[in-house]
Structures are given as C-alpha cells and as structure tokens.
Design a protein around this motif. Sequence first.
Motif, PDB file in Angstrom:
ATOM      1  N   ALA A 218       0.820  -1.211   0.000  1.00 16.38           N
ATOM      2  CA  ALA A 218       0.000   0.000   0.000  1.00 16.38           C
ATOM      3  C   ALA A 218       0.855   1.262   0.000  1.00 16.38           C
ATOM      4  O   ALA A 218       1.812   1.377   0.757  1.00 16.38           O
ATOM      5  CB  ALA A 218      -0.932  -0.002   1.210  1.00 16.38           C
ATOM      6  N   ARG A 219       0.482   2.162  -0.915  1.00 21.98           N
ATOM      7  CA  ARG A 219       1.104   3.473  -1.074  1.00 21.98           C
ATOM      8  C   ARG A 219       2.594   3.407  -1.418  1.00 21.98           C
ATOM      9  O   ARG A 219       3.296   4.397  -1.289  1.00 21.98           O
ATOM     10  CB  ARG A 219       0.892   4.353   0.146  1.00 21.98           C
ATOM     11  CG  ARG A 219      -0.561   4.643   0.398  1.00 21.98           C
ATOM     12  CD  ARG A 219      -1.205   5.384  -0.782  1.00 21.98           C
ATOM     13  NE  ARG A 219      -2.582   4.917  -0.953  1.00 21.98           N
ATOM     14  CZ  ARG A 219      -3.109   4.528  -2.106  1.00 21.98           C
ATOM     15  NH1 ARG A 219      -2.414   4.533  -3.208  1.00 21.98           N
ATOM     16  NH2 ARG A 219      -4.339   4.122  -2.177  1.00 21.98           N
ATOM     17  N   LYS A 220       3.063   2.272  -1.850  1.00 21.99           N
ATOM     18  CA  LYS A 220       4.412   2.175  -2.419  1.00 21.99           C
ATOM     19  C   LYS A 220       4.271   2.417  -3.918  1.00 21.99           C
ATOM     20  O   LYS A 220       3.249   2.138  -4.514  1.00 21.99           O
ATOM     21  CB  LYS A 220       5.026   0.789  -2.188  1.00 21.99           C
ATOM     22  CG  LYS A 220       5.190   0.393  -0.742  1.00 21.99           C
ATOM     23  CD  LYS A 220       6.434   1.015  -0.168  1.00 21.99           C
ATOM     24  CE  LYS A 220       6.846   0.470   1.180  1.00 21.99           C
ATOM     25  NZ  LYS A 220       5.879   0.399   2.208  1.00 21.99           N
ATOM     26  N   THR A 221       5.311   2.946  -4.538  1.00 17.90           N
ATOM     27  CA  THR A 221       5.285   3.229  -5.963  1.00 17.90           C
ATOM     28  C   THR A 221       6.051   2.155  -6.721  1.00 17.90           C
ATOM     29  O   THR A 221       7.224   1.914  -6.449  1.00 17.90           O
ATOM     30  CB  THR A 221       5.896   4.614  -6.264  1.00 17.90           C
ATOM     31  OG1 THR A 221       5.161   5.597  -5.535  1.00 17.90           O
ATOM     32  CG2 THR A 221       5.856   4.927  -7.744  1.00 17.90           C
ATOM     33  N   PHE A 222       5.353   1.516  -7.673  1.00 13.98           N
ATOM     34  CA  PHE A 222       5.904   0.440  -8.483  1.00 13.98           C
ATOM     35  C   PHE A 222       5.946   0.878  -9.940  1.00 13.98           C
ATOM     36  O   PHE A 222       4.899   1.159 -10.534  1.00 13.98           O
ATOM     37  CB  PHE A 222       5.031  -0.820  -8.370  1.00 13.98           C
ATOM     38  CG  PHE A 222       4.960  -1.376  -6.988  1.00 13.98           C
ATOM     39  CD1 PHE A 222       5.811  -2.394  -6.590  1.00 13.98           C
ATOM     40  CD2 PHE A 222       4.032  -0.881  -6.075  1.00 13.98           C
ATOM     41  CE1 PHE A 222       5.744  -2.903  -5.302  1.00 13.98           C
ATOM     42  CE2 PHE A 222       3.954  -1.391  -4.789  1.00 13.98           C
ATOM     43  CZ  PHE A 222       4.822  -2.403  -4.401  1.00 13.98           C
TER      44      PHE A 222
ATOM     45  N   GLY B  87       6.139  11.045  -5.918  1.00 16.73           N
ATOM     46  CA  GLY B  87       7.135  11.506  -4.950  1.00 16.73           C
ATOM     47  C   GLY B  87       8.305  10.577  -4.730  1.00 16.73           C
ATOM     48  O   GLY B  87       9.265  10.941  -4.064  1.00 16.73           O
ATOM     49  N   ARG B  88       8.241   9.365  -5.284  1.00 15.41           N
ATOM     50  CA  ARG B  88       9.328   8.409  -5.066  1.00 15.41           C
ATOM     51  C   ARG B  88       9.120   7.174  -5.935  1.00 15.41           C
ATOM     52  O   ARG B  88       8.059   6.977  -6.508  1.00 15.41           O
ATOM     53  CB  ARG B  88       9.406   7.984  -3.617  1.00 15.41           C
ATOM     54  CG  ARG B  88       8.181   7.226  -3.166  1.00 15.41           C
ATOM     55  CD  ARG B  88       8.086   7.146  -1.700  1.00 15.41           C
ATOM     56  NE  ARG B  88       7.619   5.841  -1.275  1.00 15.41           N
ATOM     57  CZ  ARG B  88       7.471   5.486  -0.045  1.00 15.41           C
ATOM     58  NH1 ARG B  88       7.793   6.335   0.909  1.00 15.41           N
ATOM     59  NH2 ARG B  88       7.027   4.312   0.283  1.00 15.41           N
TER      60      ARG B  88
ATOM     61  N   ARG C  88      11.466  10.188 -13.943  1.00 12.09           N
ATOM     62  CA  ARG C  88      11.063  11.546 -13.544  1.00 12.09           C
ATOM     63  C   ARG C  88       9.546  11.649 -13.387  1.00 12.09           C
ATOM     64  O   ARG C  88       9.051  12.244 -12.421  1.00 12.09           O
ATOM     65  CB  ARG C  88      11.557  12.571 -14.570  1.00 12.09           C
ATOM     66  CG  ARG C  88      12.950  13.097 -14.278  1.00 12.09           C
ATOM     67  CD  ARG C  88      13.278  14.313 -15.125  1.00 12.09           C
ATOM     68  NE  ARG C  88      13.447  13.991 -16.532  1.00 12.09           N
ATOM     69  CZ  ARG C  88      14.535  13.441 -17.059  1.00 12.09           C
ATOM     70  NH1 ARG C  88      15.558  13.151 -16.281  1.00 12.09           N
ATOM     71  NH2 ARG C  88      14.612  13.194 -18.349  1.00 12.09           N
ATOM     72  N   ALA C  89       8.807  11.065 -14.316  1.00 15.53           N
ATOM     73  CA  ALA C  89       7.341  11.118 -14.245  1.00 15.53           C
ATOM     74  C   ALA C  89       6.824  10.422 -12.987  1.00 15.53           C
ATOM     75  O   ALA C  89       5.902  10.913 -12.331  1.00 15.53           O
ATOM     76  CB  ALA C  89       6.734  10.479 -15.493  1.00 15.53           C
ATOM     77  N   ALA C  90       7.423   9.285 -12.649  1.00 19.33           N
ATOM     78  CA  ALA C  90       7.011   8.557 -11.437  1.00 19.33           C
ATOM     79  C   ALA C  90       7.249   9.405 -10.195  1.00 19.33           C
ATOM     80  O   ALA C  90       6.390   9.484  -9.305  1.00 19.33           O
ATOM     81  CB  ALA C  90       7.767   7.235 -11.344  1.00 19.33           C
ATOM     82  N   ILE C  91       8.384  10.063 -10.131  1.00 14.49           N
ATOM     83  CA  ILE C  91       8.724  10.890  -8.962  1.00 14.49           C
ATOM     84  C   ILE C  91       7.838  12.139  -8.904  1.00 14.49           C
ATOM     85  O   ILE C  91       7.383  12.519  -7.828  1.00 14.49           O
ATOM     86  CB  ILE C  91      10.213  11.258  -8.993  1.00 14.49           C
ATOM     87  CG1 ILE C  91      11.000   9.979  -8.861  1.00 14.49           C
ATOM     88  CG2 ILE C  91      10.552  12.314  -7.959  1.00 14.49           C
ATOM     89  CD1 ILE C  91      12.200   9.961  -8.036  1.00 14.49           C
TER      90      ILE C  91
ATOM     91  N   ASP D  32       0.690   2.136  -5.765  1.00 15.28           N
ATOM     92  CA  ASP D  32       0.650   3.109  -6.850  1.00 15.28           C
ATOM     93  C   ASP D  32       1.472   2.536  -7.990  1.00 15.28           C
ATOM     94  O   ASP D  32       2.660   2.233  -7.801  1.00 15.28           O
ATOM     95  CB  ASP D  32       1.239   4.451  -6.406  1.00 15.28           C
ATOM     96  CG  ASP D  32       0.464   5.072  -5.262  1.00 15.28           C
ATOM     97  OD1 ASP D  32      -0.775   4.960  -5.256  1.00 15.28           O
ATOM     98  OD2 ASP D  32       1.100   5.673  -4.377  1.00 15.28           O
ATOM     99  N   VAL D  33       0.868   2.365  -9.164  1.00 16.14           N
ATOM    100  CA  VAL D  33       1.579   1.735 -10.276  1.00 16.14           C
ATOM    101  C   VAL D  33       1.830   2.733 -11.395  1.00 16.14           C
ATOM    102  O   VAL D  33       0.970   3.536 -11.744  1.00 16.14           O
ATOM    103  CB  VAL D  33       0.842   0.484 -10.808  1.00 16.14           C
ATOM    104  CG1 VAL D  33       0.836  -0.610  -9.753  1.00 16.14           C
ATOM    105  CG2 VAL D  33      -0.569   0.807 -11.243  1.00 16.14           C
ATOM    106  N   VAL D  34       3.041   2.670 -11.923  1.00 15.05           N
ATOM    107  CA  VAL D  34       3.434   3.465 -13.080  1.00 15.05           C
ATOM    108  C   VAL D  34       3.572   2.474 -14.225  1.00 15.05           C
ATOM    109  O   VAL D  34       4.414   1.577 -14.182  1.00 15.05           O
ATOM    110  CB  VAL D  34       4.750   4.221 -12.829  1.00 15.05           C
ATOM    111  CG1 VAL D  34       5.134   5.051 -14.053  1.00 15.05           C
ATOM    112  CG2 VAL D  34       4.636   5.090 -11.587  1.00 15.05           C
ATOM    113  N   LEU D  35       2.704   2.619 -15.216  1.00 18.18           N
ATOM    114  CA  LEU D  35       2.602   1.666 -16.315  1.00 18.18           C
ATOM    115  C   LEU D  35       3.427   2.169 -17.496  1.00 18.18           C
ATOM    116  O   LEU D  35       3.164   3.250 -18.030  1.00 18.18           O
ATOM    117  CB  LEU D  35       1.147   1.503 -16.730  1.00 18.18           C
ATOM    118  CG  LEU D  35       0.165   1.197 -15.597  1.00 18.18           C
ATOM    119  CD1 LEU D  35      -1.269   1.312 -16.099  1.00 18.18           C
ATOM    120  CD2 LEU D  35       0.446  -0.172 -15.019  1.00 18.18           C
ATOM    121  N   ALA D  36       4.396   1.372 -17.930  1.00 16.90           N
ATOM    122  CA  ALA D  36       5.269   1.781 -19.032  1.00 16.90           C
ATOM    123  C   ALA D  36       5.279   0.716 -20.119  1.00 16.90           C
ATOM    124  O   ALA D  36       5.442  -0.472 -19.837  1.00 16.90           O
ATOM    125  CB  ALA D  36       6.683   2.011 -18.518  1.00 16.90           C
TER     126      ALA D  36
END
Length: 189
Positions: A29-33, A106-107, A99-102, A56-60
């Motif tokens: 939870a609330r970790k960025t992947f 935020g991380r 950069r977009a993920a941060i 939190d997922v960043v889809l690439a």
Amino acid sequence: MLLVLLAVLQLSGCAVSPRLKPSDQPSVARKTFVITGASSGFGRGVALKLAALQGDVVLAARRTDVLEELAAQIRMAGGSALVVTTDVSNPNEMQDLARAAIERFGRIDVWINNAAVGALGRFEDVPVEDHARIVDVNLKGMIYGSHAATQPCASSELKASARLSTWAQSRARYRWLIMPPPQRPKVAS
C-alpha cells in the motif's frame, strides 16, 4: 563475456514474489511500483495485483492505448495508475519514466524491468536487425531501467530507495543471449 553475465545476474537478483496475497497489502500500500512491459502478460498481471493491494503503479510500454485501458481498469477498482509511454531501448525515455514517477508519486519504491521481445527461428534465419532489437530491449532496456531507477534516489532528498527487480524468467532469457542453451547428452539405446 563473463563480465556481462555477472552484471546481468547481479542486476537481476532482487525479485518480488509473484504470489502476492491480501496479507501483503501493508507492505504494498502506497508504495510506488514502476513496471515496464505493463501492456500485456506478466507486466499487466502484476500491475493489476499491485494496484488491488493499494500500490501506486506506473505503467510503461510502447502501446499507449492499451496502457490507458489498463489504467482505467485500475482506477475503476479504486487503484492509482500513471501511464508513461516508453520505449525501454531509449535511455532518455527511461529517464523520463523515472522523472514522471517521482513527479506524480514523490518516489520510486520498486522498479520492475519486465519489457522483453523475442524472435522465433533458427539463429541464422533471424535477421540481424531482429537480434539487435532483442539486445536493445532485453539487455540494454534492463540496464537503462536499472540506471534510471537508481538515479532519482541518489540525487534527491527522498529517503526511499529503489528496489530493482528483473523476474527470474527474464534472468533465464538474458542467459540465452550470452551463452548457448545446454545440450542434452545423447543416450545410447
């Protein structure tokens, strides 16, 4: 060649368990992947699972329309997703992904190098351009992703550290690029 093999094994040694359970929710939870290759297969599946556990997922991936559909599915289920169209063989696009993920979350807590391509056929029948693309995506993409994942943490005030993950199946895939498959001994009958 041995140096390349050792580098690949070192970079691919940290993997997240593919068997995420509801009891894993507090650690997700609330970790960025960040997930490369998120448009299909394993990448899509892990994105859905992590989002279901409130990650939190960043889809690439390269297919924006497919990523947008996945992000909509994640959001409808109450998850948080960011779509970043990315060609992993382009180091600048991988830096832009980080950069977009941060900027959004935020991380970066976990970076999953999952994108890969393949070629079917006998080695000599596959065009050399296809072999080059395999190296660009499967090997260089992993290197560019690993580098991008570690740069924001080293250069920012953030306390988070990025965990690099290249799944076990990918480790085997890279091994084939470096050495031929093992030969089975012939059994006399």
